[in-house]
Write an enzyme that holds these catalytic residues in place. Structure first.
Site, mmCIF file in Angstrom:
data_model
loop_
_atom_site.group_PDB
_atom_site.id
_atom_site.type_symbol
_atom_site.label_atom_id
_atom_site.label_comp_id
_atom_site.label_asym_id
_atom_site.label_seq_id
_atom_site.Cartn_x
_atom_site.Cartn_y
_atom_site.Cartn_z
ATOM 1 N N LYS A 187 -23.904 31.678 14.026
ATOM 2 C CA LYS A 187 -24.135 30.437 13.287
ATOM 3 C C LYS A 187 -23.136 30.346 12.137
ATOM 4 C CE LYS A 187 -27.429 27.943 10.397
ATOM 5 N NZ LYS A 187 -26.483 27.915 9.249
ATOM 6 N N GLU A 263 -24.574 41.959 4.356
ATOM 7 C CA GLU A 263 -23.427 42.065 3.452
ATOM 8 C C GLU A 263 -23.634 40.983 2.411
ATOM 9 O OE1 GLU A 263 -20.535 41.552 1.383
ATOM 10 O OE2 GLU A 263 -19.477 40.640 3.067
ATOM 11 N N CYS A 297 -17.123 38.106 -2.479
ATOM 12 C CA CYS A 297 -18.221 38.972 -2.918
ATOM 13 C C CYS A 297 -17.716 40.265 -3.539
ATOM 14 C CB CYS A 297 -19.155 39.265 -1.757
ATOM 15 S SG CYS A 297 -18.312 39.890 -0.284
ATOM 16 N N GLU A 393 -23.978 36.923 -10.004
ATOM 17 C CA GLU A 393 -22.768 36.622 -9.252
ATOM 18 C C GLU A 393 -22.387 35.162 -9.479
ATOM 19 O OE1 GLU A 393 -21.059 37.752 -4.912
ATOM 20 O OE2 GLU A 393 -22.993 36.731 -4.922
#
Length: 490
Positions: A187, A263, A297, A393
């Site tokens: 996806k 992840e 990331c 983040e």
């Protein structure tokens, strides 16, 4: 090899890949070019029924074909896929720039060409990778037993990826799972669906990968992803995205006790030790945090510096920022492009505003601009290591400079995070930098500028940065089960 010549080119009308067929849908959603803020193409909006069909096709292909057991065939198909990616890389390059807002320069590296190499890497690895391990003979109650372990495919994989590096994220899941013998439902991210759909088109048109082995979906909502994480016919879920979503996926997958690989986010620290070359490190830190507008990331978004050198280093970083070219990602002259969306632009700006209100000093940047979703390279100084901007983040071009007292304090601050994905240590001494790096709880580390990222290097994090590793031999074996067997020696 199948060649569906009646299908459009890679950059034409996008379609889902379900059970070997490229299919349209009754509804679509717009893919926005983040450099202009305008819809430039439509993506198919898959329904739950279409996701069910894709899962059923993957289950059938795994259970009823020899895909999982024919190693040589898998190697050949992966090499076909690699060749197709190479042949169509210029089309994919232009699509990646428009769909992702990725600067052209990055498509020659981590946004496109390096991920293409992943497919060849796993084809070559599989060709020579042992799938059995002899444990030797044992004696039990007077009989000898030969014992061995076989590696076999884990089953049907539900792969869900994020928007920031769609080629890398998709191929880091597709290549090893296919090499392992799994079948896949992939996806794409709602913000960057077209790149992922193009990969499915190449598989359908230019490889002998059997129908159902790879299925590629796009959707604007969460229903398809939720189905992949809970469906009893999906054996493995691999997800790249935010930690908040990763937590939800773990909870959802627990009902069927699926294997889950995650992840997730990062808040990585670059530690400048007191003997580092500050001028060189300032340039490195500035350009790193602006790579793909900070939408990575593993980007080092915290810069830890000796307190007595704080102001000096901040001035050095600030002097670099004007040299970072920002603008149209299609231009080879621009190093940094836009953020992915207006929503992300507002999120980044909100975090910066709150950081200033909390006491951080805004040294440079902190401005949104358009058309498109641009945000200026931003430098915050005297940041409290416990503050929101040091803990959350950002996923934007924002560097938070944090002073430390001594080496132990630097390690403490670097580890003061729920994340543990990446990091860097800079020193005049490799030995000293390595010693500090070994004290930092994170999955990957750059030491004095060392580049760890490559197809053969396992990538993943500690703590809430994820579970498992992508790439390298571990990336292949994440999609395999170990079966231990024994037979009486006669």
């Amino acid at each position: 090899m199948r060649a569906q010549d009646e299908t459009p080119p890679v950059t034409g009308v996008s379609r889902l890949l379900i059970d070997g067929r490229l299919v349209g849908t009754s509804s679509t959603f717009g893919s926005v070019n983040p450099a202009t803020g305008e819809v430039f193409a439509e993506a198919p909006d898959a329904t739950a029924a279409e996701a069910e069909a894709a899962i059923a096709a993957a289950r059938r292909a795994f259970d009823t074909t020899d895909w999982a057991t024919d190693k040589d065939f898998r190697v050949r198909c992966l090499r076909q896929f690699h060749d197709a990616l190479v042949e169509h890389k210029e089309e994919l390059r232009e699509l990646t720039i428009a769909d992702v807002g990725a600067p052209r320069v990055l498509t020659y590296g981590a946004q496109l060409e390096e991920p293409i190499g992943l497919v060849r890497y796993y084809a070559d690895l599989l060709a020579g990778h042992p799938l059995t391990e002899e444990l030797g003979e044992s004696e039990v109650r007077g009989q000898k037993h030969r014992r061995w372990v076989e590696l076999e495919a884990a089953g049907v994989v539900g792969a869900i990826i994020a928007y920031n590096y769609p080629n890398q994220l998709a191929l880091a899941k597709l290549a090893p799972s296919l090499a392992a013998g799994c079948t896949v439902v992939l996806k794409g991210a709602p913000d960057t669906p077209l790149v992922t759909l193009a990969l499915g088109e190449l598989i359908a048109r230019y490889t002998d990968i059997p129908p159902g082995v790879v299925n590629v979906l796009s959707s604007s909502g969460s229903e398809v992803g939720e189905l992949l994480t809970t469906h009893p016919d999906v054996d493995v879920v691999t997800f790249t995205g935010s930690t908040a979503t990763g937590r939800k996926i773990m909870a959802a997958a627990s009902g069927t006790v699926k294997r889950v690989f995650l992840e997730l986010g990062g808040k990585s620290a670059m530690v400048l030790l007191d003997d580092a070359d500050f001028a060189t490190c300032a340039q490195f830190a500035a350009f790193t945090v602006c790579s793909h507008a900070g939408q990575g990331c593993g980007i080092t978004s915290r810069l830890l510096v000796p307190r007595e050198k704080h102001d000096e280093i901040v001035a050095m970083v600030a002097a670099v920022f004007p040299h970072i070219t920002v603008g149209d990602p299609a231009s080879p002259d621009n190093y940094m492009g836009p953020l992915i969306s207006a929503k992300q632009q507002a999120k980044v700006d909100g975090l910066v505003r709150r950081a200033v209100d909390a006491g951080a000093k805004l040294v440079a940047g902190g401005e949104s601009s358009g058309p498109g979703f641009f945000y200026s390279p931003t430098l915050l100084a005297n940041v409290d290591p416990d503050s929101e901007i040091a803990q959350e983040e950002v996923f934007g071009p924002v560097l938070a400079v944090i002073p430390y007292e001594d080496e132990d304090d630097a390690v403490r601050i670097a580890n003061n995070s729920i994340y543990g994905l990446s990091g860097a240590v800079q020193s005049a001494s490799d030995e000293r930098a390595i010693a500090v790096a070994r004290r930092i709880r994170t999955g990957t580390l750059s030491i004095n500028g060392g580049n760890y990222f490559a197809p053969d290097s396992p990538f993943g994090g500690y703590k809430q940065s994820g579970i498992g590793r992508e790439m390298g031999v571990p990336g292949l074996e994440e999609f395999m089960e170990r079966k231990t067997m024994a037979v009486v020696v006669k």
